[in-house]
Design a protein around this motif. Sequence first.
Motif, PDB file in Angstrom:
ATOM      1  N   LEU A 108      -5.330   4.772   1.136  1.00 14.13           N
ATOM      2  CA  LEU A 108      -5.485   3.661   0.197  1.00 14.13           C
ATOM      3  C   LEU A 108      -4.958   4.026  -1.189  1.00 14.13           C
ATOM      4  O   LEU A 108      -4.340   3.196  -1.865  1.00 14.13           O
ATOM      5  CB  LEU A 108      -6.945   3.236   0.119  1.00 14.13           C
ATOM      6  CG  LEU A 108      -7.467   2.520   1.354  1.00 14.13           C
ATOM      7  CD1 LEU A 108      -8.977   2.400   1.298  1.00 14.13           C
ATOM      8  CD2 LEU A 108      -6.825   1.157   1.496  1.00 14.13           C
ATOM      9  N   ILE A 109      -5.177   5.250  -1.616  1.00 14.32           N
ATOM     10  CA  ILE A 109      -4.670   5.683  -2.906  1.00 14.32           C
ATOM     11  C   ILE A 109      -3.147   5.636  -2.922  1.00 14.32           C
ATOM     12  O   ILE A 109      -2.540   5.166  -3.889  1.00 14.32           O
ATOM     13  CB  ILE A 109      -5.191   7.094  -3.257  1.00 14.32           C
ATOM     14  CG1 ILE A 109      -6.677   7.015  -3.590  1.00 14.32           C
ATOM     15  CG2 ILE A 109      -4.411   7.700  -4.425  1.00 14.32           C
ATOM     16  CD1 ILE A 109      -7.357   8.350  -3.773  1.00 14.32           C
TER      17      ILE A 109
ATOM     18  N   GLU B  64      -3.926  -8.884  -2.614  1.00 10.28           N
ATOM     19  CA  GLU B  64      -3.761  -7.706  -1.755  1.00 10.28           C
ATOM     20  C   GLU B  64      -4.267  -6.454  -2.467  1.00 10.28           C
ATOM     21  O   GLU B  64      -4.986  -5.648  -1.889  1.00 10.28           O
ATOM     22  CB  GLU B  64      -2.292  -7.560  -1.374  1.00 10.28           C
ATOM     23  CG  GLU B  64      -2.035  -6.469  -0.377  1.00 10.28           C
ATOM     24  CD  GLU B  64      -0.564  -6.357  -0.023  1.00 10.28           C
ATOM     25  OE1 GLU B  64      -0.289  -5.884   1.082  1.00 10.28           O
ATOM     26  OE2 GLU B  64       0.289  -6.737  -0.840  1.00 10.28           O
ATOM     27  N   ARG B  65      -3.903  -6.303  -3.742  1.00 15.62           N
ATOM     28  CA  ARG B  65      -4.334  -5.129  -4.497  1.00 15.62           C
ATOM     29  C   ARG B  65      -5.858  -5.116  -4.656  1.00 15.62           C
ATOM     30  O   ARG B  65      -6.500  -4.081  -4.505  1.00 15.62           O
ATOM     31  CB  ARG B  65      -3.654  -5.086  -5.858  1.00 15.62           C
ATOM     32  CG  ARG B  65      -4.038  -3.844  -6.640  1.00 15.62           C
ATOM     33  CD  ARG B  65      -3.276  -3.698  -7.919  1.00 15.62           C
ATOM     34  NE  ARG B  65      -3.672  -2.519  -8.619  1.00 15.62           N
ATOM     35  CZ  ARG B  65      -3.147  -1.326  -8.470  1.00 15.62           C
ATOM     36  NH1 ARG B  65      -2.146  -1.156  -7.641  1.00 15.62           N
ATOM     37  NH2 ARG B  65      -3.583  -0.291  -9.151  1.00 15.62           N
TER      38      ARG B  65
ATOM     39  N   LYS C 194      -0.827   3.307  -5.336  1.00 17.25           N
ATOM     40  CA  LYS C 194       0.171   3.921  -6.215  1.00 17.25           C
ATOM     41  C   LYS C 194       1.504   3.222  -6.089  1.00 17.25           C
ATOM     42  O   LYS C 194       2.234   3.090  -7.073  1.00 17.25           O
ATOM     43  CB  LYS C 194       0.353   5.396  -5.862  1.00 17.25           C
ATOM     44  CG  LYS C 194      -0.700   6.310  -6.393  1.00 17.25           C
ATOM     45  CD  LYS C 194      -0.347   7.744  -6.016  1.00 17.25           C
ATOM     46  CE  LYS C 194      -1.383   8.729  -6.445  1.00 17.25           C
ATOM     47  NZ  LYS C 194      -1.029  10.093  -6.010  1.00 17.25           N
ATOM     48  N   GLN C 195       1.838   2.773  -4.884  1.00 20.43           N
ATOM     49  CA  GLN C 195       3.120   2.140  -4.646  1.00 20.43           C
ATOM     50  C   GLN C 195       3.170   0.700  -5.133  1.00 20.43           C
ATOM     51  O   GLN C 195       4.247   0.131  -5.262  1.00 20.43           O
ATOM     52  CB  GLN C 195       3.458   2.194  -3.148  1.00 20.43           C
ATOM     53  CG  GLN C 195       3.695   3.597  -2.670  1.00 20.43           C
ATOM     54  CD  GLN C 195       3.907   3.652  -1.172  1.00 20.43           C
ATOM     55  OE1 GLN C 195       3.990   2.631  -0.504  1.00 20.43           O
ATOM     56  NE2 GLN C 195       4.014   4.862  -0.641  1.00 20.43           N
TER      57      GLN C 195
END
Length: 52
Positions: free
Chosen positions: A45-46, A7-8, A50-51
């Motif tokens: 997206l950022i 996913e990342r 980050k999460q």
Amino acid sequence: MKQKTKERRKYEKELLFYLALFNELKGREGAQKTLSFLNDEIDKLIEILKQM
């Protein structure tokens, strides 16, 4: 360093695509609406990355 999830990696790929497209269109006439959309997508997206 832990391995990146599928996913990342997907989100990172998408982010790189939008950044490249943004840089390509930057400075062209008539691309303001598209640049605004790309900027919003990049910001989303950022925040997702980050999460993670």
